[in-house]
Write an enzyme that holds these catalytic residues in place. Structure first.
Site, PDB file in Angstrom:
ATOM      1  N   TYR A  69     -50.561   8.840   8.388  1.00 22.83           N
ATOM      2  CA  TYR A  69     -51.029  10.091   7.800  1.00 22.83           C
ATOM      3  C   TYR A  69     -52.506  10.334   8.108  1.00 22.83           C
ATOM      4  CZ  TYR A  69     -46.984  11.493   5.015  1.00 22.83           C
ATOM      5  OH  TYR A  69     -45.758  11.952   4.621  1.00 22.83           O
ATOM      6  N   LYS A  96     -41.308  -2.178   9.728  1.00 22.30           N
ATOM      7  CA  LYS A  96     -40.578  -2.325  10.993  1.00 22.30           C
ATOM      8  C   LYS A  96     -41.316  -3.342  11.845  1.00 22.30           C
ATOM      9  CE  LYS A  96     -37.793   0.020  13.022  1.00 22.30           C
ATOM     10  NZ  LYS A  96     -36.394  -0.354  13.425  1.00 22.30           N
ATOM     11  N   ASP A 133     -35.386   0.615   8.296  1.00 25.84           N
ATOM     12  CA  ASP A 133     -34.147   1.355   8.587  1.00 25.84           C
ATOM     13  C   ASP A 133     -32.968   0.766   7.814  1.00 25.84           C
ATOM     14  OD1 ASP A 133     -34.354  -0.923  10.168  1.00 25.84           O
ATOM     15  OD2 ASP A 133     -33.322  -0.057  11.902  1.00 25.84           O
ATOM     16  N   ASP A 162     -42.583   8.045   2.329  1.00 24.67           N
ATOM     17  CA  ASP A 162     -42.290   9.470   2.237  1.00 24.67           C
ATOM     18  C   ASP A 162     -40.792   9.699   2.389  1.00 24.67           C
ATOM     19  OD1 ASP A 162     -42.880  12.257   2.155  1.00 24.67           O
ATOM     20  OD2 ASP A 162     -42.695  12.327   4.339  1.00 24.67           O
ATOM     21  N   ASP A 199     -37.659  10.295  -0.729  1.00 25.21           N
ATOM     22  CA  ASP A 199     -36.782  11.473  -0.774  1.00 25.21           C
ATOM     23  C   ASP A 199     -35.315  11.045  -0.871  1.00 25.21           C
ATOM     24  OD1 ASP A 199     -38.736  13.419  -0.731  1.00 25.21           O
ATOM     25  OD2 ASP A 199     -37.912  14.494   0.984  1.00 25.21           O
TER      26      ASP A 199
END
Ligand code: IPM
Ligand code: MG
Length: 370
Positions: free
Chosen positions: A142, A193, A225, A249, A253
């Site tokens: 970000y 990751k 993942d 983020d 969600d």
């Protein structure tokens, strides 16, 4: 008498409607329990852009830095889709996060039993779900530089974002995760990751090292993942999920949707306690966005905003009993079958934003004065 300064930044879309319901609760607490809240108001997002030509003004930034807590609604909408990248409404929120150093973003995903059937997953997978996503909020891709679109001069352009994490950034968010896990079910799942990203390798190493100070907490590592897959396969296996800004983020969600409505979930963004005052900068915001499609119609669900205020009572002011009471009130209202359109079930008439807010205020008052 205690005074507690709250800066209200309702922002855009359904933000102002949801914030109006929180204002009822603030007034109520001042009146019934002498909470001593003083309200200030600031603009952010498109609202600030329209008024000041910037997604958050210097004056409002100063108010945010001085406030005991910021209550934030939502930003963005089609009206501002075409403004320059630097001025887009989201930039106001990102500036607040960065300048207030709000590195720890707590996103609880709780499935109220009354809503388990509204989840996209089967009831048995989500009924009673209570997980906490702890998202790093001031680092990673970000904010990493360079962040640009470069003209390569041969008819090609190159888009560049940079994922950066330093040891101290991972350390402080890892500590926050272990400390939160201690107040819950004692388990942290760290997601990165490390199979493709150097930041993932470092993240994994630092979290493992910090864990040595918290032997009473269980630590598990998962590739992000696979973590996303497990979240929709068997979400109840998790307690605290610790992850970086971008994965957080996305994963938050996903977690939000598991609970039946995005309109239900609050969040807290916390900074480091100040060395001299001990005060911790903080911003509280619903996870849902500005929902421009339903804005101004009085049908938005104010619960996420109200639950964000409950987190504010808990984390900024230590008003634990009041926070508990407000959260219990939300569950009570849902059990009573009072529903806004987003969580309505067949056979029930949906109520307006204001009616939902009033129903919560009335029952909250009863609990506070009992
Ligand atoms: C969130 C939002 C923000 C983010 C946007 C509005 C910048 O999606 O808080 O999850 O990407 O962090
Ligand atoms: Mg998001």
């Amino acid at each position: 008498m205690t005074t507690r300064t709250l800066l209200l930044m309702p922002g855009d879309g359904i933000g102002p409607e949801a914030m109006a319901e929180v204002e009822k609760l603030i007034a109520l607490m001042n009146e019934t329990v002498g909470a001593g809240f003083t309200i200030e108001r600031g603009l952010v997002g498109g609202a600030a852009l329209d008024a000041h030509g910037t997604p958050v003004s210097e004056g409002d930034m100063a108010l945010a830095l001085a406030a005991d807590a910021v209550l934030f609604g939502a930003v963005g909408g089609p009206k501002w889709d075409k403004v320059a990248y630097e001025k887009r409404p989201e930039a106001g929120l990102l500036r607040l996060r960065k300048d207030l150093e709000l590195f720890a973003n707590l996103r609880p995903a709780i499935c109220y039993p009354a809503l388990a059937d509204a989840s996209s997953l089967k009831r048995e997978l989500v009924d009673g779900l209570d997980i906490l996503i702890l998202r790093e909020l001031t680092g990673g891709v970000y904010f990493g530089e360079p962040k640009e679109i470069r003209d390569l001069g041969n008819g090609q352009k190159r888009g560049i974002d940079t994922q950066i994490y330093d040891t101290f950034e991972i350390e402080r968010i890892a500590r926050a995760a272990f400390e939160l896990a201690r107040t819950r079910r004692g388990k942290v799942t760290s997601m990165e990751k490390r199979n493709v990203m150097k930041t993932g390798v470092l993240w994994n190493e630092v979290v493992t090292a910090v864990h040595a100070d918290y032997p009473d907490v269980t630590l598990e590592h998962m590739l992000a993942d696979a973590g996303g897959m497990q979240l929709v396969r068997a979400p109840k296996q998790f307690d605290v999920i610790l992850t970086d800004n971008l994965f957080g983020d996305m994963l938050s969600d996903i977690a939000a949707m598991l609970t039946g409505s995005l309109g239900m979930l609050p969040s807290a963004s916390l900074g480091r306690p100040d060395d001299t005052t001990g005060r911790r900068r903080a911003l509280y915001e619903p996870v849902h966005g500005s929902a421009p499609d339903i804005a101004g119609r009085g049908i938005a669900n104010p619960i996420a905003m109200i639950a964000s205020f409950a987190m504010c009572l808990r984390y900024s002011f230590g008003l634990t009993a009041e926070a508990d009471a407000l959260e219990a009130t939300i569950a009570e209202v849902l059990d009573a079958g009072i529903r806004t359109a987003d969580i309505v079930v067949p056979g029930i008439e949906p109520v307006t934003t204001g009616t939902m807010g009033d129903a919560i205020a009335e029952r909250f008052r009863a609990r506070l004065t009992a």
